[in-house]
Design a protein around this motif. Structure first.
Motif, PDB file in Angstrom:
ATOM      1  N   VAL A 226       0.768  -1.385   0.072  1.00  0.00           N
ATOM      2  CA  VAL A 226       0.119  -0.091  -0.225  1.00  0.00           C
ATOM      3  C   VAL A 226       1.032   1.377  -0.034  1.00  0.00           C
ATOM      4  O   VAL A 226       0.806   2.298  -0.670  1.00  0.00           O
ATOM      5  CB  VAL A 226      -0.998  -0.226   1.278  1.00  0.00           C
ATOM      6  CG1 VAL A 226      -1.592   1.358   1.407  1.00  0.00           C
ATOM      7  CG2 VAL A 226      -2.046  -1.011   0.852  1.00  0.00           C
ATOM      8  N   GLY A 227       1.770   1.186   0.967  1.00  0.00           N
ATOM      9  CA  GLY A 227       2.504   2.321   0.752  1.00  0.00           C
ATOM     10  C   GLY A 227       3.502   2.543  -0.598  1.00  0.00           C
ATOM     11  O   GLY A 227       3.702   3.728  -0.913  1.00  0.00           O
ATOM     12  N   PHE A 228       4.091   1.540  -1.103  1.00  0.00           N
ATOM     13  CA  PHE A 228       4.448   1.506  -2.180  1.00  0.00           C
ATOM     14  C   PHE A 228       3.622   2.129  -3.491  1.00  0.00           C
ATOM     15  O   PHE A 228       3.911   2.904  -4.276  1.00  0.00           O
ATOM     16  CB  PHE A 228       5.126   0.025  -2.721  1.00  0.00           C
ATOM     17  CG  PHE A 228       5.403  -0.044  -4.286  1.00  0.00           C
ATOM     18  CD1 PHE A 228       6.615   0.619  -4.702  1.00  0.00           C
ATOM     19  CD2 PHE A 228       4.737  -0.659  -5.204  1.00  0.00           C
ATOM     20  CE1 PHE A 228       6.757   0.536  -6.129  1.00  0.00           C
ATOM     21  CE2 PHE A 228       4.802  -0.697  -6.403  1.00  0.00           C
ATOM     22  CZ  PHE A 228       5.927  -0.269  -7.034  1.00  0.00           C
ATOM     23  N   SER A 229       2.481   1.698  -3.551  1.00  0.00           N
ATOM     24  CA  SER A 229       1.455   2.062  -4.250  1.00  0.00           C
ATOM     25  C   SER A 229       1.032   3.664  -4.232  1.00  0.00           C
ATOM     26  O   SER A 229       0.958   4.047  -5.067  1.00  0.00           O
ATOM     27  CB  SER A 229       0.151   1.425  -4.113  1.00  0.00           C
ATOM     28  OG  SER A 229       0.154   0.198  -4.466  1.00  0.00           O
ATOM     29  N   ILE A 230       1.174   4.056  -2.892  1.00  0.00           N
ATOM     30  CA  ILE A 230       0.734   5.578  -2.635  1.00  0.00           C
ATOM     31  C   ILE A 230       1.934   6.528  -3.235  1.00  0.00           C
ATOM     32  O   ILE A 230       1.635   7.450  -3.873  1.00  0.00           O
ATOM     33  CB  ILE A 230       0.672   5.710  -1.247  1.00  0.00           C
ATOM     34  CG1 ILE A 230      -0.761   5.154  -0.593  1.00  0.00           C
ATOM     35  CG2 ILE A 230       0.633   7.232  -0.857  1.00  0.00           C
ATOM     36  CD1 ILE A 230      -0.894   5.158   0.689  1.00  0.00           C
ATOM     37  N   PHE A 231       3.245   6.041  -2.912  1.00  0.00           N
ATOM     38  CA  PHE A 231       4.400   6.527  -3.292  1.00  0.00           C
ATOM     39  C   PHE A 231       4.380   6.867  -4.881  1.00  0.00           C
ATOM     40  O   PHE A 231       4.649   7.686  -5.690  1.00  0.00           O
ATOM     41  CB  PHE A 231       5.731   6.038  -2.910  1.00  0.00           C
ATOM     42  CG  PHE A 231       5.957   6.661  -1.465  1.00  0.00           C
ATOM     43  CD1 PHE A 231       6.272   7.753  -1.380  1.00  0.00           C
ATOM     44  CD2 PHE A 231       6.025   5.611  -0.716  1.00  0.00           C
ATOM     45  CE1 PHE A 231       6.644   8.387   0.057  1.00  0.00           C
ATOM     46  CE2 PHE A 231       6.322   6.102   0.627  1.00  0.00           C
ATOM     47  CZ  PHE A 231       6.678   7.222   1.081  1.00  0.00           C
ATOM     48  N   LEU A 232       4.059   5.271  -5.671  1.00  0.00           N
ATOM     49  CA  LEU A 232       4.020   5.473  -7.058  1.00  0.00           C
ATOM     50  C   LEU A 232       2.919   6.204  -7.464  1.00  0.00           C
ATOM     51  O   LEU A 232       3.166   7.129  -8.609  1.00  0.00           O
ATOM     52  CB  LEU A 232       3.948   4.045  -7.458  1.00  0.00           C
ATOM     53  CG  LEU A 232       3.806   3.737  -8.937  1.00  0.00           C
ATOM     54  CD1 LEU A 232       4.941   4.103  -9.626  1.00  0.00           C
ATOM     55  CD2 LEU A 232       3.376   2.257  -9.138  1.00  0.00           C
ATOM     56  N   THR A 233       1.722   6.342  -6.952  1.00  0.00           N
ATOM     57  CA  THR A 233       0.710   7.040  -7.484  1.00  0.00           C
ATOM     58  C   THR A 233       0.914   8.500  -7.348  1.00  0.00           C
ATOM     59  O   THR A 233       0.766   9.528  -8.481  1.00  0.00           O
ATOM     60  CB  THR A 233      -0.514   7.099  -6.879  1.00  0.00           C
ATOM     61  OG1 THR A 233      -0.881   5.150  -6.603  1.00  0.00           O
ATOM     62  CG2 THR A 233      -1.828   7.790  -7.132  1.00  0.00           C
ATOM     63  N   PHE A 234       1.657   8.930  -6.351  1.00  0.00           N
ATOM     64  CA  PHE A 234       2.011  10.477  -5.933  1.00  0.00           C
ATOM     65  C   PHE A 234       3.008  10.711  -7.252  1.00  0.00           C
ATOM     66  O   PHE A 234       2.949  11.853  -7.681  1.00  0.00           O
ATOM     67  CB  PHE A 234       2.564  10.699  -4.824  1.00  0.00           C
ATOM     68  CG  PHE A 234       3.188  12.005  -4.317  1.00  0.00           C
ATOM     69  CD1 PHE A 234       2.134  12.915  -4.081  1.00  0.00           C
ATOM     70  CD2 PHE A 234       4.100  12.139  -4.275  1.00  0.00           C
ATOM     71  CE1 PHE A 234       2.676  14.079  -3.763  1.00  0.00           C
ATOM     72  CE2 PHE A 234       4.678  13.602  -3.650  1.00  0.00           C
ATOM     73  CZ  PHE A 234       3.959  14.416  -3.649  1.00  0.00           C
ATOM     74  N   PHE A 235       4.085   9.974  -7.365  1.00  0.00           N
ATOM     75  CA  PHE A 235       4.995  10.508  -8.289  1.00  0.00           C
ATOM     76  C   PHE A 235       4.611  10.503  -9.548  1.00  0.00           C
ATOM     77  O   PHE A 235       4.786  11.354 -10.420  1.00  0.00           O
ATOM     78  CB  PHE A 235       6.109   9.314  -8.342  1.00  0.00           C
ATOM     79  CG  PHE A 235       7.287   9.595  -9.186  1.00  0.00           C
ATOM     80  CD1 PHE A 235       8.389  10.503  -8.902  1.00  0.00           C
ATOM     81  CD2 PHE A 235       7.184   8.854 -10.416  1.00  0.00           C
ATOM     82  CE1 PHE A 235       9.031  10.702  -9.974  1.00  0.00           C
ATOM     83  CE2 PHE A 235       8.282   9.179 -11.591  1.00  0.00           C
ATOM     84  CZ  PHE A 235       9.272  10.069 -11.344  1.00  0.00           C
TER      85      PHE A 235
END
Length: 289
Positions: A226-235
């Motif tokens: 979930v954290g990885f997906s949030i960072f990826l979506t933000f970037f």
């Protein structure tokens, strides 16, 4: 194929950037081959069938505010829009993702683990040969989730109906909390099931075996994913916004803006799937069973 050691989230992005830079032409070629037809078709459908007036948008938002069940959410949407949106979503999930992810994960895994630069034709052949098992596996996983979702919405709707006859404010609260819980469950499913095409393509597993493998591989990793997906979506959101603003300045017409949207999608989507591919290799390194 595994990594020498597990990676941190920062290292996953760093490795993804390296692969994206070194295999840029191959990845863009995959975008033009797979993503371009879908993006152009979806842009046409958006303009032709999903353009609404301000009154339609305002009416839809008002109905969504009071919707507590899935059927009410669907009825709140403008007539005909649900079918077109469902078509675009289904095409993306069950055709674009398996084919495109299969190409990207094969290119990425070969580059990262074997330092081998496969051609687009080779990666495309590998992905295409595993397309049918990948699609069927995705359908199976989604059907299992849909069955659970339908049971959940049935129970939630029953609870809201019973409470509304006794205490209406409490029923509204339960409906809102239940809707939020559904979104959490959807996120939990999405961050784990997204790796199914990679498993089917790279490990040769299909159907139930692939679903079980995906479940075991991502077990205990949900918070990290979930954290990885949030960072990826933000970037990706930042990159998309910057590129779109630049494109809108250069192409001020409606047709030019549509072209910019398609070009931005062709450029940033490969990077997203490269990062997902590196994360898949990381998960595979952590869980070899």
């Amino acid at each position: 194929m595994q990594l020498p050691r597990p990676l941190s989230i920062r290292e996953v992005f760093q490795a993804g950037l390296v692969v994206f830079r070194h295999r840029f032409r191959t990845l863009i070629g995959a975008s033009l081959l797979v993503l371009a037809p879908y993006l152009l078709a979806s842009a046409y459908i958006r303009i032709r069938f999903l353009t609404f007036s301000d009154n339609d948008v305002e009416s839809t938002l008002k109905q969504l505010e009071h919707a507590t069940t899935l059927s009410q959410y669907l009825r709140a949407m403008p007539p005909g829009s649900a079918a077109w949106i469902a078509l675009l979503v289904l095409l993306y999930i069950f055709l674009v993702i398996p084919l495109f992810f299969g190409i990207v994960v094969h290119v990425t895994s070969q580059h990262v683990t074997k330092r081998s630069d496969v051609t687009l034709a080779e990666a495309g052949n590998v992905s295409f040969r595993r397309l049918l098992p990948s699609v069927v596996t995705m359908v199976l996983a989604c059907l299992l989730f849909v069955l659970a979702m339908l049971l959940y919405w049935f129970v939630l709707g029953l609870m809201v109906s019973l409470l509304s006859a006794v205490l209406a404010p409490l029923a509204d609260v339960v409906g809102v909390i239940g809707s939020l819980a559904f979104l959490v469950g959807l996120l939990w499913f999405a961050v784990r099931a997204v790796y199914l095409p990679a498993i089917v393509t790279e490990e040769g597993l299909s159907f139930v075996r692939a679903v079980i493998r995906c479940w075991r591989m991502t077990a205990g990793q949900t918070a990290r994913l979930v954290g990885f997906s949030i960072f990826l979506t933000f970037f990706l959101s930042i990159a998309q916004t910057l590129l779109t603003v630049i494109g809108d300045i250069l192409f001020a017409t409606e047709g030019g803006q549509l072209l910019v949207t398609v070009l931005v999608g062709l450029l940033i989507t490969p990077f997203a799937y490269v990062c997902l591919s590196v994360m898949y290799l990381d998960l595979r390194t952590r869980r070899t069973d």
